[in-house]
Write a protein that holds these residues in place. Structure first.
Motif, PDB file in Angstrom:
ATOM      1  N   UNK A 151       0.782  -1.237   0.000  1.00 26.11           N
ATOM      2  CA  UNK A 151       0.000   0.000   0.000  1.00 26.11           C
ATOM      3  C   UNK A 151       0.813   1.287   0.000  1.00 26.11           C
ATOM      4  N   UNK A 152       1.809   1.388   0.864  1.00 30.81           N
ATOM      5  CA  UNK A 152       2.582   2.636   0.941  1.00 30.81           C
ATOM      6  C   UNK A 152       3.390   2.871  -0.328  1.00 30.81           C
ATOM      7  N   UNK A 153       3.811   1.800  -0.974  1.00 27.30           N
ATOM      8  CA  UNK A 153       4.588   1.945  -2.205  1.00 27.30           C
ATOM      9  C   UNK A 153       3.671   2.207  -3.401  1.00 27.30           C
ATOM     10  N   UNK A 154       2.418   1.776  -3.323  1.00 26.67           N
ATOM     11  CA  UNK A 154       1.431   2.144  -4.342  1.00 26.67           C
ATOM     12  C   UNK A 154       1.223   3.651  -4.320  1.00 26.67           C
ATOM     13  N   UNK A 155       1.080   4.194  -3.118  1.00 21.86           N
ATOM     14  CA  UNK A 155       0.918   5.645  -2.984  1.00 21.86           C
ATOM     15  C   UNK A 155       2.142   6.370  -3.521  1.00 21.86           C
ATOM     16  N   UNK A 190      -0.550  -0.988 -13.207  1.00 25.69           N
ATOM     17  CA  UNK A 190      -1.740  -1.694 -13.721  1.00 25.69           C
ATOM     18  C   UNK A 190      -2.425  -2.559 -12.669  1.00 25.69           C
ATOM     19  N   UNK A 191      -1.734  -2.855 -11.549  1.00 24.18           N
ATOM     20  CA  UNK A 191      -2.331  -3.709 -10.532  1.00 24.18           C
ATOM     21  C   UNK A 191      -1.924  -3.311  -9.134  1.00 24.18           C
ATOM     22  N   UNK A 192      -2.864  -3.429  -8.188  1.00 19.72           N
ATOM     23  CA  UNK A 192      -2.617  -3.100  -6.788  1.00 19.72           C
ATOM     24  C   UNK A 192      -3.344  -4.126  -5.914  1.00 19.72           C
ATOM     25  N   UNK A 193      -3.156  -4.047  -4.594  1.00 20.13           N
ATOM     26  CA  UNK A 193      -3.862  -4.959  -3.687  1.00 20.13           C
ATOM     27  C   UNK A 193      -5.148  -4.304  -3.178  1.00 20.13           C
ATOM     28  N   UNK A 194      -5.958  -5.100  -2.520  1.00 21.81           N
ATOM     29  CA  UNK A 194      -7.214  -4.577  -1.964  1.00 21.81           C
ATOM     30  C   UNK A 194      -6.967  -3.663  -0.765  1.00 21.81           C
ATOM     31  N   UNK A 195      -5.726  -3.642  -0.273  1.00 20.26           N
ATOM     32  CA  UNK A 195      -5.391  -2.763   0.849  1.00 20.26           C
ATOM     33  C   UNK A 195      -4.727  -1.467   0.383  1.00 20.26           C
ATOM     34  N   UNK A 196      -4.535  -1.312  -0.920  1.00 17.64           N
ATOM     35  CA  UNK A 196      -3.932  -0.092  -1.464  1.00 17.64           C
ATOM     36  C   UNK A 196      -5.018   0.971  -1.602  1.00 17.64           C
ATOM     37  N   UNK A 197      -5.374   1.587  -0.494  1.00 20.09           N
ATOM     38  CA  UNK A 197      -6.525   2.491  -0.450  1.00 20.09           C
ATOM     39  C   UNK A 197      -6.195   3.919  -0.880  1.00 20.09           C
ATOM     40  N   UNK A 198      -4.905   4.221  -1.028  1.00 19.44           N
ATOM     41  CA  UNK A 198      -4.496   5.556  -1.495  1.00 19.44           C
ATOM     42  C   UNK A 198      -3.700   5.409  -2.783  1.00 19.44           C
ATOM     43  N   UNK A 199      -3.985   6.237  -3.802  1.00 21.41           N
ATOM     44  CA  UNK A 199      -5.057   7.234  -3.838  1.00 21.41           C
ATOM     45  C   UNK A 199      -6.420   6.579  -4.097  1.00 21.41           C
ATOM     46  N   UNK A 200      -7.468   7.288  -3.743  1.00 24.12           N
ATOM     47  CA  UNK A 200      -8.812   6.724  -3.836  1.00 24.12           C
ATOM     48  C   UNK A 200      -9.183   6.350  -5.265  1.00 24.12           C
ATOM     49  N   UNK A 201      -8.748   7.185  -6.224  1.00 23.18           N
ATOM     50  CA  UNK A 201      -9.129   6.900  -7.615  1.00 23.18           C
ATOM     51  C   UNK A 201      -8.476   5.618  -8.118  1.00 23.18           C
TER      52      UNK A 201
END
Length: 255
Positions: free
Chosen positions: A21-25, A37-48
């Protein structure tokens, strides 16, 4: 394959999957909208991104089939966040960067590494400078406050030494009473009493502590200040770190 130092690829990845999650942000901050192109269900940021990006399972329950459909050039994982066996399986087919972040210094190195791999060196360097400048404004108390940071309930678990949370506490001028215990030790109320805990922080993640937990603990720890803490501020090692100094400043009103 699992990438090894100096963490380079022969090409700039155009299809990235993030399992942290933190690295997705961080990827969002670096401007990698199209590439991610892909993230986990816990990657809540950014919302879009949470609403629109393909989700490939959880941090501990990765869905290999979902990842295969995305055909990533690079998967970004983390030693603590993800399951070793799952990551090793993915590494048989894809390039995988496994980060290992246990303090602020290593977080800045991670940001630099991801910036280099994704062709965002300039943006990563600018972010690192901003984080360093912001952290230089943190004013520590004259005497470190004896503090514990709980991450789990029933049983209670605390952040110990060798963790990113522990280093963040140190940067804030908080003396972690469990810093001699490695990683995330199980603890009891008696342990908190014996250690003379002055400040007890109850994190919002991974266990979502609420006011009712403060009320329960306060009965046993009448002389301890107990507050809720934003877990993202203490454990997200990416662009979220920009917000930490201001957050700590606002928290001191409760200490």
């Amino acid at each position: 394959m699992i990438l090894q130092p100096p963490y380079t690829l022969a090409f700039t990845p155009q299809r990235i999957v993030s399992l942290v999650p933190s690295q997705t942000e961080l990827l969002h901050y670096l401007g990698l909208e199209e590439e991610t192109v892909g993230i986990t269900k816990f990657c809540i940021h950014p919302k879009e991104w949470y609403r629109n990006k393909t989700r490939v399972g959880g941090t501990k329950t990765v869905n290999p089939a979902a990842i295969k459909k995305l055909q990533p050039h690079l998967i970004i994982a983390n030693k603590e966040e993800n399951v070793k066996e799952q990551i090793e399986e993915l590494a048989n087919e894809y390039n995988v960067l496994v980060t290992d972040v246990n303090n602020v210094s290593e977080a800045l190195q991670m940001i630099s590494c991801i910036g280099t791999l994704t062709g965002k060196d300039k943006e990563a360097t600018q972010l690192i400078t901003r984080i360093e400048n912001n952290f230089s404004t943190i004013h520590q108390p004259a005497i470190p406050i004896k503090t514990a940071y709980l991450i789990w309930n029933n049983p209670y678990m605390a952040a110990g030494g060798g963790t990113f949370i522990n280093d963040m506490m140190d940067k804030a001028g908080l003396k972690n009473i469990f810093q001699d215990n490695k990683r995330y030790p199980g603890i009891t109320i008696a342990d908190l009493q014996i250690a003379g805990c002055q400040l007890l922080m109850l994190s919002s993640e991974p266990y979502p502590f609420k006011q009712k937990h403060i009320d329960e603990l306060q009965q046993h720890l009448p002389n301890t200040k107990i507050i809720l803490a934003d877990g993202e501020m203490f454990s997200w090692y990416g662009s979220r770190m920009l917000l930490v100094p201001e957050y700590l400043h606002s928290m001191r009103r409760e200490w």
